[in-house]
Design a protein around this motif. Structure first.
Motif, mmCIF file in Angstrom:
data_model
loop_
_atom_site.group_PDB
_atom_site.id
_atom_site.type_symbol
_atom_site.label_atom_id
_atom_site.label_comp_id
_atom_site.label_asym_id
_atom_site.label_seq_id
_atom_site.Cartn_x
_atom_site.Cartn_y
_atom_site.Cartn_z
ATOM 1 N N PRO A 104 69.784 -28.717 4.996
ATOM 2 C CA PRO A 104 70.298 -27.687 5.912
ATOM 3 C C PRO A 104 69.438 -27.532 7.167
ATOM 4 O O PRO A 104 69.950 -27.219 8.237
ATOM 5 C CB PRO A 104 70.252 -26.414 5.068
ATOM 6 C CG PRO A 104 70.302 -26.875 3.667
ATOM 7 C CD PRO A 104 69.618 -28.201 3.639
ATOM 8 N N TYR A 105 68.139 -27.741 7.032
ATOM 9 C CA TYR A 105 67.261 -27.507 8.177
ATOM 10 C C TYR A 105 67.446 -28.544 9.261
ATOM 11 O O TYR A 105 67.120 -28.330 10.415
ATOM 12 C CB TYR A 105 65.800 -27.477 7.718
ATOM 13 C CG TYR A 105 65.533 -26.296 6.835
ATOM 14 C CD1 TYR A 105 66.535 -25.372 6.584
ATOM 15 C CD2 TYR A 105 64.302 -26.092 6.259
ATOM 16 C CE1 TYR A 105 66.322 -24.282 5.776
ATOM 17 C CE2 TYR A 105 64.074 -24.990 5.459
ATOM 18 C CZ TYR A 105 65.088 -24.093 5.216
ATOM 19 O OH TYR A 105 64.871 -23.011 4.429
ATOM 20 N N LEU A 106 67.976 -29.698 8.834
ATOM 21 C CA LEU A 106 68.216 -30.753 9.804
ATOM 22 C C LEU A 106 69.152 -30.279 10.898
ATOM 23 O O LEU A 106 69.075 -30.710 12.041
ATOM 24 C CB LEU A 106 68.854 -31.940 9.068
ATOM 25 C CG LEU A 106 68.969 -33.199 9.897
ATOM 26 C CD1 LEU A 106 67.684 -33.969 9.776
ATOM 27 C CD2 LEU A 106 70.137 -34.022 9.420
ATOM 28 N N LEU A 107 70.053 -29.367 10.553
ATOM 29 C CA LEU A 107 71.012 -28.897 11.540
ATOM 30 C C LEU A 107 70.422 -27.823 12.443
ATOM 31 O O LEU A 107 71.137 -27.185 13.193
ATOM 32 C CB LEU A 107 72.265 -28.361 10.835
ATOM 33 C CG LEU A 107 73.019 -29.404 10.018
ATOM 34 C CD1 LEU A 107 74.229 -28.784 9.369
ATOM 35 C CD2 LEU A 107 73.444 -30.578 10.889
ATOM 36 N N GLY A 108 69.119 -27.604 12.339
ATOM 37 C CA GLY A 108 68.478 -26.638 13.221
ATOM 38 C C GLY A 108 68.684 -25.204 12.779
ATOM 39 O O GLY A 108 68.298 -24.267 13.477
ATOM 40 N N ILE A 109 69.293 -25.035 11.587
ATOM 41 C CA ILE A 109 69.639 -23.678 11.143
ATOM 42 C C ILE A 109 68.394 -22.822 10.954
ATOM 43 O O ILE A 109 68.325 -21.684 11.412
ATOM 44 C CB ILE A 109 70.450 -23.741 9.842
ATOM 45 C CG1 ILE A 109 71.824 -24.342 10.154
ATOM 46 C CG2 ILE A 109 70.601 -22.370 9.221
ATOM 47 C CD1 ILE A 109 72.666 -24.619 8.935
ATOM 48 N N SER A 110 67.387 -23.404 10.300
ATOM 49 C CA SER A 110 66.170 -22.635 10.042
ATOM 50 C C SER A 110 65.436 -22.335 11.345
ATOM 51 O O SER A 110 64.952 -21.222 11.558
ATOM 52 C CB SER A 110 65.272 -23.428 9.092
ATOM 53 O OG SER A 110 63.950 -23.197 9.361
ATOM 54 N N ALA A 111 65.370 -23.339 12.222
ATOM 55 C CA ALA A 111 64.673 -23.135 13.502
ATOM 56 C C ALA A 111 65.356 -22.034 14.307
ATOM 57 O O ALA A 111 64.693 -21.163 14.882
ATOM 58 C CB ALA A 111 64.645 -24.443 14.291
ATOM 59 N N GLY A 112 66.698 -22.071 14.304
ATOM 60 C CA GLY A 112 67.437 -21.046 15.043
ATOM 61 C C GLY A 112 67.234 -19.662 14.449
ATOM 62 O O GLY A 112 67.083 -18.669 15.167
ATOM 63 N N ALA A 113 67.196 -19.596 13.100
ATOM 64 C CA ALA A 113 66.982 -18.313 12.434
ATOM 65 C C ALA A 113 65.621 -17.745 12.815
ATOM 66 O O ALA A 113 65.481 -16.553 13.098
ATOM 67 C CB ALA A 113 67.070 -18.491 10.920
ATOM 68 N N SER A 114 64.623 -18.619 12.852
ATOM 69 C CA SER A 114 63.282 -18.171 13.221
ATOM 70 C C SER A 114 63.292 -17.596 14.628
ATOM 71 O O SER A 114 62.742 -16.522 14.882
ATOM 72 C CB SER A 114 62.297 -19.336 13.161
ATOM 73 O OG SER A 114 62.362 -19.956 11.908
ATOM 74 N N THR A 115 63.926 -18.325 15.550
ATOM 75 C CA THR A 115 63.965 -17.851 16.933
ATOM 76 C C THR A 115 64.655 -16.496 17.003
ATOM 77 O O THR A 115 64.180 -15.581 17.688
ATOM 78 C CB THR A 115 64.718 -18.856 17.820
ATOM 79 O OG1 THR A 115 64.147 -20.150 17.613
ATOM 80 C CG2 THR A 115 64.602 -18.480 19.289
ATOM 81 N N GLY A 116 65.765 -16.355 16.260
ATOM 82 C CA GLY A 116 66.494 -15.095 16.269
ATOM 83 C C GLY A 116 65.634 -13.944 15.772
ATOM 84 O O GLY A 116 65.570 -12.883 16.385
ATOM 85 N N ALA A 117 64.937 -14.185 14.661
ATOM 86 C CA ALA A 117 64.110 -13.126 14.073
ATOM 87 C C ALA A 117 62.970 -12.747 15.012
ATOM 88 O O ALA A 117 62.690 -11.570 15.240
ATOM 89 C CB ALA A 117 63.550 -13.593 12.736
ATOM 90 N N VAL A 118 62.331 -13.764 15.566
ATOM 91 C CA VAL A 118 61.191 -13.524 16.442
ATOM 92 C C VAL A 118 61.625 -12.784 17.706
ATOM 93 O O VAL A 118 60.920 -11.909 18.206
ATOM 94 C CB VAL A 118 60.510 -14.872 16.764
ATOM 95 C CG1 VAL A 118 59.524 -14.723 17.899
ATOM 96 C CG2 VAL A 118 59.813 -15.409 15.531
ATOM 97 N N SER A 119 62.820 -13.116 18.200
ATOM 98 C CA SER A 119 63.324 -12.431 19.396
ATOM 99 C C SER A 119 63.460 -10.939 19.145
ATOM 100 O O SER A 119 63.160 -10.123 20.011
ATOM 101 C CB SER A 119 64.687 -12.970 19.808
ATOM 102 O OG SER A 119 64.667 -14.354 19.879
#
Lengths: 346, 346
Positions: A104-119
């Motif tokens: 799942p992380y390959l699709l950038g889902i985890s990275a995007g979630a992190s950015t969302g939370a940090v924002s």
């Protein structure tokens, strides 16, 4: 006719295996509810659960009961749901993309979630109206949409989506770093870090009512398409020639995997390696047929994450480690073994 | 020798609360600073050929201390603000350039052409400073004074908030006041300030002694990354630990970290008599809001079983009193008052 099916040996065998699996899961959940920073006997756990489910009226210390029911049991069920959902997502993506490294992380889902939370936390987006989880969910879905669009532009091939995923992940990770670097204090960086590596300490019953249905519905949707997934392992053309409505099934399954991951990541943070490693472990036992692979992946994923959470709670006395540390510490060597096994890069 | 005896005598005079007389005689022994002045600060030797005329101050506590010493006209830039400036300094503070709310860039600091930089936290300017290193400032012949509260008996190389080897005490604040008043040749004002703080400390102790506030336990909750995850609570060696120790209160958290995260189940088991929650203007984490912390404690099915919650012994304290600053003295007074109230309900 139906009577024949029910009394057939295969059906009975499957039912009993499924029953045994559920019993095993229930036992592990009960153990997880009894292990923690402070020890509570399994008997107290069983009494507490009986009190809640059947109004059994056993005398149990109120604080013990509160900790078991409100903290640990909800936490264990969410861990199990997440483990199952992430593992199923991984198995589905590996089949669809015909790449054993897909997760799942390959699709950038985890990275995007992190950015969302940090924002939400550091930039203060939403002015306190949006929770960290909602921010993570929005970020995950946005990143997934970005990667999908990029892949479509790049030519729709399985290679394209993997490369698009790498690009998306890098971009969102860079955004996260940018925001964290701008952050004000060590305390905030620590708060974020804890979340980025996965953390189940804030899990309560409302999270169960989100995680459990999402995991179950996701599993059922994917199981419904098990035959199609088997066909996809031979490529889209072969699947099409076998009569699978390729585009529709592809879209449904990718969306199911993405939604499952986005929801789970938004509840517990980034937990790596489950989606990548567990399907391989499951394949080791039952081969590549998705009718068996998906439920077994779900079971192993659930057990794995519940155990990882227990380990994260007890390994350092008086301190809880982020669960992502445990899954990666166990997952990375396991993945190395799979790599060395050789069959991974067919 | 004789001077020392007089000071000893002054301590006794202060102890009975007649501190005005003590101040006058104490102040007599404060002499004019002789330049060049050399003094030890955070393991380094600083030399001043004259009292600095242009100071950049990083850290609200350091800045407010300079104002309190009547040195606002020497401050040419400030940064690292955790909350609004103390009411009495609002006008003067408005005239001084704020380089950044959080950490400023190296160039914006040196751009003010300071002949001294005062910093509250070593992670801004230190061996690995985020704004700059000591060496970088030394190359420009700018001496850096770091508040002793952040370096005496403290290892800042461990990342995060650093680790205290020795417990914090108000002596570190007094050291900082004495050093700064010496550097700027305003020793009399410094001595007055220290005497005032010591008298307030003593009065708080006496208040607790008067109600026989012995054997009370407390928890200090600063904030949390999310409202129901493991909270940041005060360990055994930071400012809250000092506040508790001089008032004879037991800290239920047994950790040497300054702000460890502790699990709620562990906290509930310790069942503190008093819970102190941090009040701050920052709104980065939902739990920065003291009202949300209060609401959580009262509504969570497990935390609401704690004695402090049941009997309403929850104290709201300014977060800057929970950090090693001169406002720690306010924290001492707040907790002393809370102990008085607690004893009254017993």
């Amino acid at each position: 006719m139906i009577g024949n099916i029910i009394s057939s040996p295969v059906f009975i065998k499957r039912i009993s295996v499924a029953f045994a699996a559920l019993m095993l899961l229930a036992a592990v959940l009960a153990v997880a509810a009894s292990v923690g920073e402070t020890a509570i006997p399994v008997g107290t756990v069983i009494n507490t659960i009986a009190n809640h489910l059947w109004d059994a009226g056993y005398p149990v210390d109120a604080i013990d009961a509160g900790i078991i029911w409100n903290y640990r049991l909800s936490r264990a069920i969410v861990a199990a749901s997440c483990g199952a959902a992430l593992a199923v997502s991984g198995a589905v993506l590996q089949a669809l993309l015909r790449n054993s490294l897909a997760d799942p992380y390959l699709l950038g889902i985890s990275a995007g979630a992190s950015t969302g939370a940090v924002s939400i936390v550091i930039l203060g987006l939403g002015a306190g109206m949006l929770s960290l989880s909602l921010g993570a969910f929005i970020g995950a879905v946005a990143a997934f949409a970005f990667v999908t669009l990029l892949a479509l532009q790049a030519g729709r091939g399985t290679g394209a989506i993997i490369l698009a995923g790498i690009a998306g992940s890098q971009m969102f990770n860079a955004l996260t770093s940018f925001i964290v670097t701008k952050s004000a204090s060590a305390e905030q960086a620590r708060g974020i870090m804890f979340w980025l590596l996965g953390n189940l300490s804030g899990v309560r019953w409302p999270d169960v009512w989100l995680a459990l249905p999402v995991a179950l519905v996701g599993l059922v949707v994917c199981l419904w398409h098990a035959r199609a997934l088997d066909a996809f392992t031979f490529g889209r053309e072969s699947a099409a020639s076998l009569g699978v409505p390729v585009r529709r099934v592809y879209a449904i399954l990718i969306a199911a995997a993405a939604m499952m991951t986005a929801v789970m990541v938004s509840i517990v943070g980034s937990i790596g390696f489950v989606g990548l490693v567990i399907p391989h472990a499951a394949r080791f036992f039952v081969g590549t047929r998705h009718g068996l692979l998906l439920p077994l992946s779900a079971l192993i994923g659930a057990l794995f994450l519940v155990c990882a959470d227990v380990i994260s709670r007890v390994i350092v006395p008086g301190q809880v480690l982020p669960i992502g540390v445990i899954t990666a510490l166990v997952g990375a060597p396991a993945f190395a073994l799979i790599l060395c096994h050789g069959r991974i890069l067919r | 020798m004789k001077g020392r005896k007089v000071i000893e005598l002054n301590k006794k005079v202060l102890a009975v609360g007649v501190f005005a007389a003590g101040l006058a005689s104490f102040a007599q022994y404060a002499s004019a600073t002789e330049y060049p002045l050399t003094l030890e600060n955070c393991g380094r030797t600083l030399t001043f050929d004259q009292a600095p005329n242009r100071v950049v101050s990083l850290g609200q506590s350091s800045t407010e201390l300079l104002y309190l010493l009547g040195l606002a006209d020497r401050v040419v830039g400030t940064a690292v603000w955790l909350g609004p400036v103390q009411e009495q300094f609002r006008d003067v503070n408005a005239t001084i350039p704020r380089l950044a709310d959080n950490d400023p860039s190296f160039e914006s600091v040196v751009g003010q052409k300071p002949d001294m930089v005062a910093t509250q936290f070593q992670w801004h300017i230190g061996p690995n400073g985020k704004v700059g290193t000591i060496d970088q400032f030394a190359e420009l012949s700018i001496p850096v004074y770091t508040a002793p509260a952040d370096c005496v008996g403290k290892d800042n190389t461990t990342g995060g908030d650093g680790t205290r080897i020795d417990a914090f005490s108000m002596d570190q604040i007094y050291q900082g006041i004495a050093d700064l008043s010496k550097i700027f040749d305003v020793e009399e004002r410094g001595a007055d300030l220290i005497a005032d703080f010591k008298a307030r400390e003593q009065a708080a102790r006496e208040k607790v002694a008067a109600v026989n506030g012995k054997g009370i336990s407390a928890l200090f909750w600063f904030s949390s990354a999310e409202i129901d995850v493991d909270p940041f609570v005060a360990g055994q060696k930071g400012a809250p630990a000092y506040v508790m120790s001089i008032l004879g209160v037991e800290n239920v958290i047994d950790s040497d970290d300054e702000w460890p995260t502790a699990g709620w189940e562990t906290i509930v088991r310790t069942n503190p008599d008093i819970i102190v929650i941090g009040k701050m203007d920052r709104r980065r984490f939902p739990a920065d809001d003291w009202e949300l912390k209060m609401q959580f404690l009262k509504s969570d099915p497990v935390t609401r079983q704690m004695n402090a919650v049941k009997s309403g012994n929850i104290v709201v304290m300014d977060a800057q009193s929970m950090n090693p600053t001169m406002r720690t003295i306010d924290g001492i007074e707040t907790l002393a008052k809370a102990i008085e109230a607690f004893e009254a309900t017993q």
